[in-house]
Motif scaffolding. Structure first.
Motif, mmCIF file in Angstrom:
data_model
loop_
_atom_site.group_PDB
_atom_site.id
_atom_site.type_symbol
_atom_site.label_atom_id
_atom_site.label_comp_id
_atom_site.label_asym_id
_atom_site.label_seq_id
_atom_site.Cartn_x
_atom_site.Cartn_y
_atom_site.Cartn_z
ATOM 1 N N CYS A 1 45.481 85.064 35.721
ATOM 2 C CA CYS A 1 46.154 84.052 34.892
ATOM 3 C C CYS A 1 45.020 83.263 34.235
ATOM 4 O O CYS A 1 44.284 82.534 34.897
ATOM 5 N N CYS B 1 50.235 76.435 31.001
ATOM 6 C CA CYS B 1 50.956 77.623 31.469
ATOM 7 C C CYS B 1 51.686 78.167 30.249
ATOM 8 O O CYS B 1 52.495 77.456 29.637
ATOM 9 N N ASN C 1 58.183 75.721 36.416
ATOM 10 C CA ASN C 1 57.156 76.033 35.410
ATOM 11 C C ASN C 1 57.653 75.612 34.029
ATOM 12 O O ASN C 1 57.977 76.441 33.169
ATOM 13 N N MET D 1 54.001 80.244 29.962
ATOM 14 C CA MET D 1 55.456 80.279 30.109
ATOM 15 C C MET D 1 56.065 78.894 29.834
ATOM 16 O O MET D 1 57.044 78.770 29.095
HETATM 17 FE FE1 SF4 Z 1 52.191 80.286 34.073
HETATM 18 FE FE2 SF4 Z 1 50.009 81.570 34.944
HETATM 19 FE FE3 SF4 Z 1 52.107 81.238 36.586
HETATM 20 FE FE4 SF4 Z 1 52.272 82.923 34.562
HETATM 21 S S1 SF4 Z 1 50.902 83.084 36.324
HETATM 22 S S2 SF4 Z 1 53.820 81.417 35.109
HETATM 23 S S3 SF4 Z 1 51.082 81.867 32.962
HETATM 24 S S4 SF4 Z 1 50.816 79.615 35.717
#
Ligand code: SF4
Ligand code: 13P
Length: 372
Positions: free
Chosen positions: A324, A104, A138, A106
């Motif tokens: 994503c 991820c 996250n 983030m």
């Molecule tokens: Fe992480 Fe994807 Fe969720 Fe954005 S959409 S916080 S990049 S898992």
């Protein structure tokens, strides 16, 4: 990107969709109740069709923990979700992530070493005993452990308000403890949106940029901000804009705009409703037939909601939205590969969190569960 996942062999990469589906079905049947396949809402339909449960990250981890009899948990989601599941499931359970490159971006924006460094810098200018760290779920297990070690809590997009209320001690009488502040990791948008919801203004907040000394802040700012926001974001949700909301409203004056709180504040304040993936699903369900709804979140979930509600007009708030890309790494080929491995007695892509980290991360996760 560092390639963590080894390439699959031709028996996977060259197999047709139908062949993969047949093989996944056979492997799943052979494994029976020893395996639980979990799927986050952002997964593609070809993966979701094999899941035993779908949900947001926390609901899925809880689901795994409430099935202690299940030996193998195949987590179709991203790395931090599999780590959380490993932390809260029992020692006899193993969590598997079908593609190790499903991270991820983030979560990657808050490296635990950088977080430690930031804390040390803050401690040189303020009394960190009065700073409560909160990390969005996250985040890596190491960041959760840091938060657990410093008296803080994890939060999700559903309970961020309750957790920040606790951290600032607002419940007692509505007034914040004068000496209390929050260090919110890693999503500046969720942190900012939550602080605004609680009645704080922009002048009560400051953004901490980990690439700069003291986050790029003057000592006074670092000391006086009630909410310090780590400079992280979700690249998918950061794409939603005020112009998109205005364009939708122009064309659909009585339409509804529903967005995820990882979106920028200017978008959230113009939306009709804001909440987690489960919240968005429920809001669309509650809307009357014929309602026109623009959703600001990942495209696979928007498409699935649209298919589930042919009586409503559901669109993505961003007509060009991209998926994503890390969630998208989980595909039938990788799912088939891990399931066939289990059938053959080989555990592929197990995600484990070392016990020292897990123990501290569990403190932060359990604090959240107790507060929400
Ligand atoms: Fe992480 Fe994807 Fe969720 Fe954005 S959409 S916080 S990049 S898992
Ligand atoms: P939820 O936990 O609300 O499903 O969100 C997870 C996520 O990664 C959103 O981008």
């Amino acid at each position: 990107m560092i390639r963590l996942q080894k390439r699959l062999g031709a028996t996977y990469t060259e197999a047709s969709e139908d062949e993969l589906a047949a093989r996944i079905g056979r492997a799943k049947a052979a494994l029976g109740e020893s395996v639980l396949i979990l799927g986050h809402h952002y997964q593609r339909d070809e993966v979701i069709r094999w899941t035993d449960a779908t949900g947001d990250s926390l609901a899925l981890a809880r689901h795994a923990a409430s099935h202690p009899e299940t030996r193998w948990i195949v987590f179709c989601g991203v790395h931090f979700m599999a780590e959380s599941a490993d932390i809260i499931t029992g020692p006899g359970q193993a969590v598997i992530l079908p593609d190790l490159n499903a991270g991820c971006s983030m979560a990657d924006m808050a490296d635990s070493g950088d977080v430690e460094l930031a804390w040390n810098e803050l401690s040189a200018v303020t009394d960190v005993d009065t700073v409560v760290p909160i990390t969005y779920v996250n985040s890596t297990a190491k960041v959760k452990a840091f938060v657990g070690a410093h008296g803080g809590s994890v939060c999700t997009s559903t309970n961020a308000r309750a957790i920040m209320t606790w951290a600032l001690d607002l419940e007692a009488g509505g007034d914040p403890r004068r000496d209390s502040s929050v260090f919110f990791l890693p999503d500046q948008h969720l942190g900012r949106n939550t602080a605004f919801q609680l009645g704080y203004s922009a002048s009560d907040m400051a953004v901490y940029d980990p690439r700069l000394d003291l986050g790029g802040l003057a000592e006074k700012q670092a000391k006086e901000a009630t909410v310090l926001l780590w400079k992280g974001h979700c690249s998918v949700h950061q794409r939603f804009t005020v112009e998109q909301v205005e364009a939708f409203r122009r064309d659909h004056p009585s339409g509804l705009v529903i967005v995820h709180p990882e979106c920028p504040h200017e978008v959230v304040e113009r939306a009709d409703a804001t909440g987690s993936t489960n919240f968005i699903i429920n809001e669309v369900e509650k809307a009357a037939a014929g309602t026109q709804i623009a959703i600001g979140t990942e495209i696979h979930l928007v498409n699935r909601i649209r298919s589930a509600h042919p009586d409503k007009e559901v669109v993505s708030l961003d007509p060009l939205v991209c998926p994503c890309s890390t969630m998208f790494r989980i595909d039938p080929a990788h799912l088939c590969w891990v399931l066939e491995g289990l059938v053959d007695g080989e555990v592929r892509n197990r995600i484990t969190v070392d016990e020292e980290t897990a123990a501290l991360a569990r403190v932060a996760l359990e604090r959240m569960l107790a507060l929400s």
